[in-house]
Write a protein that holds these residues in place. Structure first.
Motif, PDB file in Angstrom:
ATOM      1  N   THR A 119      -9.459  -1.031  -1.915  1.00 40.01           N
ATOM      2  CA  THR A 119      -9.938   0.243  -2.476  1.00 40.01           C
ATOM      3  C   THR A 119      -8.950   0.867  -3.460  1.00 40.01           C
ATOM      4  OG1 THR A 119      -9.120   1.453  -0.537  1.00 40.01           O
ATOM      5  CG2 THR A 119     -11.428   0.748  -0.500  1.00 40.01           C
ATOM      6  N   ALA A 138      -7.203  -0.836   2.380  1.00 41.30           N
ATOM      7  CA  ALA A 138      -6.415   0.011   1.471  1.00 41.30           C
ATOM      8  C   ALA A 138      -6.162  -0.707   0.143  1.00 41.30           C
ATOM      9  CB  ALA A 138      -5.094   0.402   2.129  1.00 41.30           C
ATOM     10  N   THR A 139      -5.863  -1.986   0.208  1.00 41.81           N
ATOM     11  CA  THR A 139      -5.621  -2.756  -1.010  1.00 41.81           C
ATOM     12  C   THR A 139      -6.905  -2.898  -1.824  1.00 41.81           C
ATOM     13  OG1 THR A 139      -3.832  -3.955   0.069  1.00 41.81           O
ATOM     14  CG2 THR A 139      -4.785  -4.963  -1.908  1.00 41.81           C
ATOM     15  N   LYS A 196      -5.422   1.276  -3.212  1.00 42.93           N
ATOM     16  CA  LYS A 196      -4.152   1.904  -2.822  1.00 42.93           C
ATOM     17  C   LYS A 196      -2.993   0.970  -3.169  1.00 42.93           C
ATOM     18  CE  LYS A 196      -1.873   4.601   0.457  1.00 42.93           C
ATOM     19  NZ  LYS A 196      -1.636   5.376   1.482  1.00 42.93           N
ATOM     20  N   ASP A 237      -6.786  -2.362   8.089  1.00 44.32           N
ATOM     21  CA  ASP A 237      -6.404  -1.166   7.324  1.00 44.32           C
ATOM     22  C   ASP A 237      -5.703  -1.546   6.020  1.00 44.32           C
ATOM     23  OD1 ASP A 237      -7.423   0.535   9.279  1.00 44.32           O
ATOM     24  OD2 ASP A 237      -5.452   0.986  10.154  1.00 44.32           O
ATOM     25  N   TYR A 238      -4.757  -2.499   6.084  1.00 53.85           N
ATOM     26  CA  TYR A 238      -4.025  -2.919   4.882  1.00 53.85           C
ATOM     27  C   TYR A 238      -4.956  -3.596   3.877  1.00 53.85           C
ATOM     28  CZ  TYR A 238       0.139  -2.072   7.756  1.00 53.85           C
ATOM     29  OH  TYR A 238       1.096  -1.505   8.557  1.00 53.85           O
ATOM     30  N   VAL A 291       0.824  -1.216   0.000  1.00 54.27           N
ATOM     31  CA  VAL A 291       0.000   0.000   0.000  1.00 54.27           C
ATOM     32  C   VAL A 291       0.856   1.263   0.000  1.00 54.27           C
ATOM     33  CG1 VAL A 291      -1.957  -1.187   1.059  1.00 54.27           C
ATOM     34  CG2 VAL A 291      -0.365   0.090   2.511  1.00 54.27           C
ATOM     35  N   SER A 292       2.173   1.089   0.188  1.00 52.83           N
ATOM     36  CA  SER A 292       3.113   2.218   0.146  1.00 52.83           C
ATOM     37  C   SER A 292       3.895   2.262  -1.166  1.00 52.83           C
ATOM     38  CB  SER A 292       4.101   2.120   1.313  1.00 52.83           C
ATOM     39  OG  SER A 292       3.431   2.096   2.542  1.00 52.83           O
TER      40      SER A 292
END
Length: 184
Positions: free
Chosen positions: A173, A170-171, A175, A166-167, A137-138
């Motif tokens: 959606t 994020a993935t 990110k 959260d990870y 995600v980064s």
């Protein structure tokens, strides 16, 4: 606790995405003739396991890290699968089998010696590899082994149930861009 969450989410995910899995498999047959991609990867304790994904590159592509593969190897359908991250869905089977977690360091190939060395220094292989995590995600991929290993260790040291979700969110959606591929 996270293993139970992994198992429940993966089984539910496989059931809910079964129609997508079937359609992608069928389209994949027309795209490459071989829609499922299975590759030996480094697992927990540096034990090998067979990672399952949808094929996004032509069948004759060399077995190298994505950042070393040629962009021209990616099929048009494969580009769509990568962009939407649908190519990762079959890894839910690896999670159910206990070879992976939904969240953890991305599993590398055995021929990525520099990354193995960096991860060894930080005991990253003590954890199950994951479908996603902080590095993904980064936008940190395997082309920067030292940074990736440090990011993996940071994630493992700070992983909570909240960050786990959260990870995943994020993935899901969008990110993170996924693994880089060579421009050639």
């Amino acid at each position: 606790m996270l293993r139970i969450i992994d198992l429940v989410l993966s089984v539910v995910g496989l059931v809910l995405t079964l129609p997508i899995l079937l359609v992608v498999t069928l389209i994949g047959y027309f795209d490459t003739g071989s829609p499922i991609f299975i590759q030996e990867r480094v697992g927990r304790g540096k034990r090998p396991f067979k990672l399952i994904k949808f094929r996004t590159m032509s069948v004759d592509t060399a077995s190298v890290a994505s950042h070393l593969a040629s962009r021209s190897s990616i099929t048009k359908f494969g580009a769509f699968l990568r962009k939407t991250k649908i190519d990762e869905l079959p890894q839910l089977i690896n999670v159910v089998k206990g070879e992976m977690s939904l969240v953890g360091p991305r599993p590398n190939l055995f021929n990525q010696a520099e990354l193995i060395e960096e991860r060894d220094k930080l005991n990253v292989y003590d954890a199950l590899p994951g479908v996603t995590g902080l590095a993904q995600v980064s936008n940190i991929d395997m082309s920067t082994p030292e940074l990736l290993a440090k990011t993996d260790r940071k994630m493992l040291d700070s992983l909570t149930v909240g960050r786990y979700f959260d990870y995943i969110i994020a993935t899901a959606t969008g990110k993170g861009a996924g693994d880089r591929v060579s421009k050639s």
